[in-house]
Design a protein around this motif. Structure first.
Motif, short mmCIF file in Angstrom:
data_model
loop_
_atom_site.label_atom_id
_atom_site.label_comp_id
_atom_site.label_asym_id
_atom_site.label_seq_id
_atom_site.Cartn_x
_atom_site.Cartn_y
_atom_site.Cartn_z
N GLN A 64 0.83 -1.21 0.00
CA GLN A 64 0.00 0.00 0.00
C GLN A 64 0.87 1.25 0.00
O GLN A 64 0.54 2.24 -0.66
CB GLN A 64 -0.95 0.00 1.20
N THR A 65 1.97 1.21 0.70
CA THR A 65 2.89 2.36 0.72
C THR A 65 3.46 2.61 -0.67
O THR A 65 3.53 3.75 -1.11
CB THR A 65 4.03 2.10 1.74
N GLN A 66 3.87 1.54 -1.34
CA GLN A 66 4.39 1.68 -2.70
C GLN A 66 3.33 2.19 -3.66
O GLN A 66 3.60 3.04 -4.51
CB GLN A 66 4.95 0.34 -3.20
N GLN A 67 2.10 1.70 -3.52
CA GLN A 67 1.01 2.16 -4.37
C GLN A 67 0.72 3.64 -4.14
O GLN A 67 0.50 4.39 -5.10
CB GLN A 67 -0.25 1.32 -4.13
N ALA A 68 0.72 4.07 -2.90
CA ALA A 68 0.49 5.49 -2.59
C ALA A 68 1.61 6.35 -3.16
O ALA A 68 1.36 7.43 -3.72
CB ALA A 68 0.37 5.68 -1.07
N TRP A 69 2.85 5.87 -3.03
CA TRP A 69 3.99 6.61 -3.58
C TRP A 69 3.88 6.72 -5.10
O TRP A 69 4.09 7.79 -5.68
CB TRP A 69 5.30 5.90 -3.18
N LEU A 70 3.51 5.62 -5.74
CA LEU A 70 3.34 5.60 -7.20
C LEU A 70 2.28 6.61 -7.62
O LEU A 70 2.47 7.38 -8.56
CB LEU A 70 2.97 4.20 -7.67
N ARG A 71 1.16 6.63 -6.93
CA ARG A 71 0.08 7.56 -7.23
C ARG A 71 0.59 9.01 -7.14
O ARG A 71 0.30 9.82 -8.02
CB ARG A 71 -1.09 7.35 -6.27
N GLN A 72 1.36 9.32 -6.13
CA GLN A 72 1.90 10.68 -5.98
C GLN A 72 2.84 11.03 -7.14
O GLN A 72 2.81 12.15 -7.65
CB GLN A 72 2.63 10.83 -4.64
N GLN A 73 3.64 10.07 -7.56
CA GLN A 73 4.55 10.31 -8.68
C GLN A 73 3.78 10.60 -9.95
O GLN A 73 4.12 11.51 -10.71
CB GLN A 73 5.49 9.12 -8.89
N LEU A 74 2.74 9.83 -10.19
CA LEU A 74 1.95 9.99 -11.41
C LEU A 74 1.08 11.25 -11.36
O LEU A 74 0.83 11.86 -12.40
CB LEU A 74 1.10 8.74 -11.66
N ALA A 76 2.07 14.00 -10.20
CA ALA A 76 2.99 15.09 -10.53
C ALA A 76 3.57 14.97 -11.95
O ALA A 76 4.37 15.80 -12.37
CB ALA A 76 4.13 15.12 -9.51
N SER A 77 3.16 13.96 -12.68
CA SER A 77 3.72 13.69 -14.00
C SER A 77 3.34 14.76 -15.03
O SER A 77 2.31 15.41 -14.93
CB SER A 77 3.20 12.33 -14.49
N SER A 78 4.18 14.86 -16.04
CA SER A 78 3.93 15.79 -17.16
C SER A 78 3.09 15.15 -18.26
O SER A 78 2.93 15.73 -19.33
CB SER A 78 5.26 16.27 -17.74
N LEU A 136 8.70 12.23 -20.21
CA LEU A 136 7.99 11.03 -19.75
C LEU A 136 8.98 9.88 -19.52
O LEU A 136 8.84 9.12 -18.55
CB LEU A 136 6.91 10.62 -20.74
N ALA A 137 9.96 9.74 -20.39
CA ALA A 137 10.96 8.67 -20.22
C ALA A 137 11.77 8.90 -18.94
O ALA A 137 12.01 7.94 -18.18
CB ALA A 137 11.90 8.63 -21.44
N GLN A 138 12.14 10.14 -18.66
CA GLN A 138 12.87 10.44 -17.43
C GLN A 138 12.01 10.17 -16.19
O GLN A 138 12.48 9.61 -15.20
CB GLN A 138 13.35 11.89 -17.43
N GLU A 139 10.73 10.53 -16.28
CA GLU A 139 9.83 10.27 -15.16
C GLU A 139 9.70 8.77 -14.92
O GLU A 139 9.72 8.32 -13.77
CB GLU A 139 8.44 10.86 -15.44
N THR A 140 9.58 8.00 -15.99
CA THR A 140 9.46 6.55 -15.84
C THR A 140 10.71 5.98 -15.19
O THR A 140 10.62 5.13 -14.29
CB THR A 140 9.19 5.89 -17.20
N CYS A 141 11.88 6.45 -15.61
CA CYS A 141 13.13 5.98 -15.00
C CYS A 141 13.16 6.31 -13.51
O CYS A 141 13.55 5.47 -12.68
CB CYS A 141 14.34 6.61 -15.70
N ARG A 142 12.74 7.52 -13.15
CA ARG A 142 12.71 7.91 -11.73
C ARG A 142 11.72 7.05 -10.94
O ARG A 142 12.00 6.66 -9.81
CB ARG A 142 12.36 9.39 -11.57
N ILE A 143 10.59 6.75 -11.55
CA ILE A 143 9.60 5.93 -10.87
C ILE A 143 10.13 4.52 -10.64
O ILE A 143 10.04 3.98 -9.53
CB ILE A 143 8.27 5.91 -11.66
N VAL A 144 10.70 3.92 -11.67
CA VAL A 144 11.21 2.56 -11.52
C VAL A 144 12.35 2.53 -10.51
O VAL A 144 12.40 1.65 -9.63
CB VAL A 144 11.65 1.98 -12.89
#
Length: 176
Positions: A64-74, A76-78, A136-144
């Motif tokens: 759930q923590t990872q899912q919440a973090w992922l949601r926050q990242q997305l 803020a996405s461009s 978007l590619a940079q954001e994906t790299c940061r997310i992973v």
């Protein structure tokens, strides 16, 4: 691949081009319906679902923590669905235009046109689209990378297992 694509391209019939154009129209309408004609909240949910599916295919269940973090990242996405659709339509028009011009051309000229097309498909001639894709590619790299830093030993073992399976698949493909 270029010579094969060029040899196929020179034999494309008008009816096949019409079919491809209709298919593009259909998939663009689906994209509009799924990504543009929806609320920002629904768009975010779709992105969270897609990322979760992809990440869980490597790491196993996200916490759930990872899912919440992922949601926050997305959140803020461009990500800009309209920009993606514009670039998608530019690419489709480019493909259709090149395919219309290939029949009747010599092999060398057809191969050059296909090579140029592939280059434009990989790297958009539109600066705004290129910037958006790079962002978007940079954001994906940061997310992973961020998710990997949060992953448990079991999740890392799962990811390693998945990557080894891909490696084995590539080895077998190289042999054939």
């Amino acid at each position: 691949a270029r010579p094969a694509l060029a040899s196929i391209g020179v034999s494309v019939q008008g009816s096949q081009l019409s079919h491809l154009a209709r298919r593009y129209e259909h998939t663009n309408e689906e994209f509009r319906r799924d990504w543009i004609d929806v609320s920002p909240a629904r768009r975010l949910e779709r992105r969270v679902d897609q990322y979760t599916d992809r990440l869980e295919s490597f790491y196993g269940r996200l916490t759930q923590t990872q899912q919440a973090w992922l949601r926050q990242q997305l959140l803020a996405s461009s990500f800009d669905a309209r920009q993606i659709l514009v670039e998608r339509q530019r690419r489709q028009a480019d493909v259709l235009q090149v395919l219309r011009t290939l029949p009747g051309q010599g092999t060398a000229q057809a191969q050059q046109q296909v090579a140029s097309l592939l280059e434009r498909l990989q790297r958009s001639p539109d600066a705004a689209s290129r910037r958006h894709q790079e962002q978007l590619a940079q954001e994906t790299c940061r997310i992973v990378a961020g998710l990997h830093q949060q992953s448990s030993p079991q999740q890392r073992a799962q990811a390693q297992k998945r990557l080894r399976a891909y490696q084995q698949d590539l080895i077998e493909l190289a042999r054939s």
